[in-house]
Design an enzyme around this catalytic site. Structure first.
Site, PDB file in Angstrom:
ATOM      1  N   HIS A 286      41.543  35.533  42.821  1.00  0.00           N
ATOM      2  CA  HIS A 286      41.060  36.920  42.977  1.00  0.00           C
ATOM      3  C   HIS A 286      41.643  37.470  44.272  1.00  0.00           C
ATOM      4  O   HIS A 286      41.021  37.365  45.335  1.00  0.00           O
ATOM      5  CB  HIS A 286      39.530  36.958  43.018  1.00  0.00           C
ATOM      6  CG  HIS A 286      38.879  36.511  41.748  1.00  0.00           C
ATOM      7  ND1 HIS A 286      38.288  37.395  40.855  1.00  0.00           N
ATOM      8  CD2 HIS A 286      38.740  35.285  41.189  1.00  0.00           C
ATOM      9  CE1 HIS A 286      37.805  36.722  39.818  1.00  0.00           C
ATOM     10  NE2 HIS A 286      38.072  35.437  39.991  1.00  0.00           N
TER      11      HIS A 286
ATOM     12  N   ASP B   9      41.035  30.289  42.541  1.00  0.00           N
ATOM     13  CA  ASP B   9      39.887  31.193  42.379  1.00  0.00           C
ATOM     14  C   ASP B   9      39.631  32.030  43.633  1.00  0.00           C
ATOM     15  O   ASP B   9      39.783  33.233  43.605  1.00  0.00           O
ATOM     16  CB  ASP B   9      38.632  30.400  41.965  1.00  0.00           C
ATOM     17  CG  ASP B   9      37.624  31.255  41.200  1.00  0.00           C
ATOM     18  OD1 ASP B   9      37.964  32.404  40.850  1.00  0.00           O
ATOM     19  OD2 ASP B   9      36.502  30.774  40.946  1.00  0.00           O
TER      20      ASP B   9
ATOM     21  N   HIS C 253      44.686  31.321  38.315  1.00  0.00           N
ATOM     22  CA  HIS C 253      43.415  32.052  38.416  1.00  0.00           C
ATOM     23  C   HIS C 253      43.005  32.224  39.876  1.00  0.00           C
ATOM     24  O   HIS C 253      42.546  31.300  40.536  1.00  0.00           O
ATOM     25  CB  HIS C 253      42.311  31.292  37.662  1.00  0.00           C
ATOM     26  CG  HIS C 253      41.016  32.049  37.577  1.00  0.00           C
ATOM     27  ND1 HIS C 253      40.460  32.433  36.376  1.00  0.00           N
ATOM     28  CD2 HIS C 253      40.160  32.491  38.537  1.00  0.00           C
ATOM     29  CE1 HIS C 253      39.326  33.074  36.602  1.00  0.00           C
ATOM     30  NE2 HIS C 253      39.112  33.126  37.906  1.00  0.00           N
TER      31      HIS C 253
ATOM     32  N   HIS D  32      36.603  35.474  31.963  1.00  0.00           N
ATOM     33  CA  HIS D  32      35.643  34.624  32.683  1.00  0.00           C
ATOM     34  C   HIS D  32      34.543  34.322  31.667  1.00  0.00           C
ATOM     35  O   HIS D  32      33.765  35.213  31.326  1.00  0.00           O
ATOM     36  CB  HIS D  32      35.033  35.368  33.866  1.00  0.00           C
ATOM     37  CG  HIS D  32      35.881  35.382  35.097  1.00  0.00           C
ATOM     38  ND1 HIS D  32      37.093  36.012  35.150  1.00  0.00           N
ATOM     39  CD2 HIS D  32      35.681  34.827  36.328  1.00  0.00           C
ATOM     40  CE1 HIS D  32      37.606  35.850  36.373  1.00  0.00           C
ATOM     41  NE2 HIS D  32      36.773  35.136  37.103  1.00  0.00           N
TER      42      HIS D  32
ATOM     43  N   GLU E  38      30.587  31.030  32.766  1.00  0.00           N
ATOM     44  CA  GLU E  38      30.590  30.469  34.126  1.00  0.00           C
ATOM     45  C   GLU E  38      29.144  30.410  34.605  1.00  0.00           C
ATOM     46  O   GLU E  38      28.682  31.222  35.408  1.00  0.00           O
ATOM     47  CB  GLU E  38      31.441  31.318  35.081  1.00  0.00           C
ATOM     48  CG  GLU E  38      31.585  30.642  36.450  1.00  0.00           C
ATOM     49  CD  GLU E  38      32.324  31.486  37.473  1.00  0.00           C
ATOM     50  OE1 GLU E  38      32.658  32.641  37.187  1.00  0.00           O
ATOM     51  OE2 GLU E  38      32.564  30.970  38.590  1.00  0.00           O
TER      52      GLU E  38
ATOM     53  N   GLN F  98      33.962  42.565  36.917  1.00  0.00           N
ATOM     54  CA  GLN F  98      33.045  41.705  37.685  1.00  0.00           C
ATOM     55  C   GLN F  98      31.572  42.015  37.413  1.00  0.00           C
ATOM     56  O   GLN F  98      30.747  41.114  37.329  1.00  0.00           O
ATOM     57  CB  GLN F  98      33.319  41.881  39.186  1.00  0.00           C
ATOM     58  CG  GLN F  98      32.338  41.183  40.107  1.00  0.00           C
ATOM     59  CD  GLN F  98      32.542  39.682  40.176  1.00  0.00           C
ATOM     60  OE1 GLN F  98      33.541  39.218  40.695  1.00  0.00           O
ATOM     61  NE2 GLN F  98      31.611  38.917  39.629  1.00  0.00           N
TER      62      GLN F  98
END
Ligand code: ZN
Length: 435
Positions: free
Chosen positions: A62, A312, A60, A213, A216, A155
């Protein structure tokens, strides 16, 4: 050493923390033989008692946001909300060349740390899908060395972003490897459930896995993982569905968490924890005591739910630190999750190797005869030493060829006119080595 044909011979190497010294023969990019050391063996690499592990996994990250920290303006508060705001300011500057250059740099950092298996979420809340188009090119370019999977990640939400449903579908059509989602970010609980349902519908239509996701947040009322479990079961997708972050689980009441963990195990789901970002981003609305911002890693593992750990962020608007070291991630997991029991430390190492490989559904993964030789060789004898000392691998091997190497780590310092050990490397069995 090594050559394009993917042939390599390694001696004096351990293949597990409890392993004795073995020799490894790699031919045509595959592990041909792992056997007892023989005098006559002519090796390309003398691992000098170091540890060989399968290539590390970052399940995971980005990559589209990596290395954007500070431009056009830095995150002054360090909060998640300011991070999203700063990323929103950065997005208009995205070009394919910019994304490709930063992603390739971040991948090189990973490779230097022995990470050859990477799942990157890619923000698809952009009418041009610039980052996704760029990362699809990167995925092809690095394919000989690195397995890169791309998750279509909304996102800014699917249902609270203009044309969100069309954009995420277009991302799947262009060739994303998995469907993402962000239910806790949608405006209402109902839209959050639709967000998860839509991801599963797309996954069924495009025959791809799901990686959402999910929850979170520190909001103990954010409960979308249960919907993921129900749909995993309904769609028959055991082993193909990952819930990423799930930090709200740290705030649920124990009775609900107990039920939830049971159904996650029953549905055959996987979880990815991201301890670096979450330990600094969660708990921000708390005064004291402050929550740790972590999912219930220990309890999930005990229930048999595979838990992988992701990096991440690498120097992005949410987390200005990071280096691509998955050992650091696993070490943070051990600390924040209080996973310091002997078996628990092994499970932390598993979170960046075998559990990560499960989350990415990698089939050809491990140190067994016949498998592709994607490996990292460290100059420490055990996984616990690796978590403790956080060394770079001496050698990183992809498809039988050495793709990166780092000089031996300094384990002695000149002190009082004499070189003395500062690392206290332990022999796997027997007395400590104090020279
Ligand atoms: Zn993430």
């Amino acid at each position: 050493m090594g050559n394009a044909s993917g042939a390599l011979r390694i001696k004096n190497v351990r293949v597990g923390s409890d392993s004795g010294l073995v020799q490894v023969t790699i031919e045509q990019g595959k592990i041909m033989q792992v056997g007892r050391a023989q005098e006559s063996f002519v090796a390309d690499i003398d691992a000098e008692g170091g540890l060989m592990v399968p290539a590390l996994v970052d399940a995971h990250v980005h990559l589209d946001a990596a290395l954007t920290e500070g431009f056009p303006s830095p995150n002054h508060s360090g909060t998640l909300i300011e991070g999203i705001e700063r990323w929103g300011q950065r997005k208009p500057y995205l070009t394919e060349e910019d994304v490709i250059a930063r992603a390739e740099e971040a991948i090189r950092w990973h490779v230097g740390h022995g990470v050859l298996k990477i799942r990157s979420h890619v923000d698809i809340c952009d009418p041009d899908l610039t980052a996704l188009r760029a990362l699809i090119k990167v995925r092809e370019k690095v394919r000989p060395w690195v397995t890169l999977q791309l998750v279509a990640f909304p996102q800014d939400g699917i249902f609270c972003f203009p044309d969100g449903p069309l954009l995420i579908e277009e991302a799947m059509r262009l060739g994303a490897d998995a469907v993402g989602g962000i239910p806790h970010y949608e405006w209402t609980r109902e839209d959050g459930i639709r967000d998860v349902e839509y991801a599963f519908q797309l996954a069924a239509r495009y025959h791809k896995p799901v990686d959402i996701h999910c929850d979170e947040t520190d909001d103990d009322q954010s409960r979308f993982v249960e919907t993921m479990a129900k749909l995993t079961s309904q769609y028959g997708m055991a082993g193909q569905v990952t819930a990423s972050h799930t930090t709200a689980m740290g705030s649920y009441n124990d009775a609900y968490a107990f039920k939830l963990i049971r159904i996650l195990a029953q549905a055959g789901m996987l979880v990815v924890a991201n301890p670096l970002d979450n330990v600094v981003l969660q708990g921000r609305f708390d005064t004291y005591p402050k929550r740790r911002g972590m999912t219930r890693v220990k309890e999930l593992m005990a229930a048999g739910v595979p838990v992988a750990a992701g990096h991440d962020s690498i120097m992005d608007p949410w987390y200005p630190l990071g280096s691509g070291s998955q050992l650091f991630v696993a070490s943070m997991l051990a600390h924040v999750g209080q996973l310091t029991g002997t078996e628990e430390l092994k499970a932390c190492f598993d979170s960046i190797t075998y559990a990560g490989a499960k989350a990415m559904q990698l089939r050809d993964y491990g140190i067994e005869e016949g498998m592709r030789a994607d490996l990292a060789i460290f100059d420490v004898p055990t996984t616990t030493d690796a978590l403790r000392l956080l060394p770079r691998p001496r050698w990183v091997v992809a498809g039988g060829s050495i793709v990166a190497s780092t000089p031996p780590s300094a384990t002695k310092v000149l002190w009082d006119g004499e070189y003395r050990s500062v690392s206290y490397l332990r022999a796997p069995q027997g007395p400590p080595n104090l020279q």
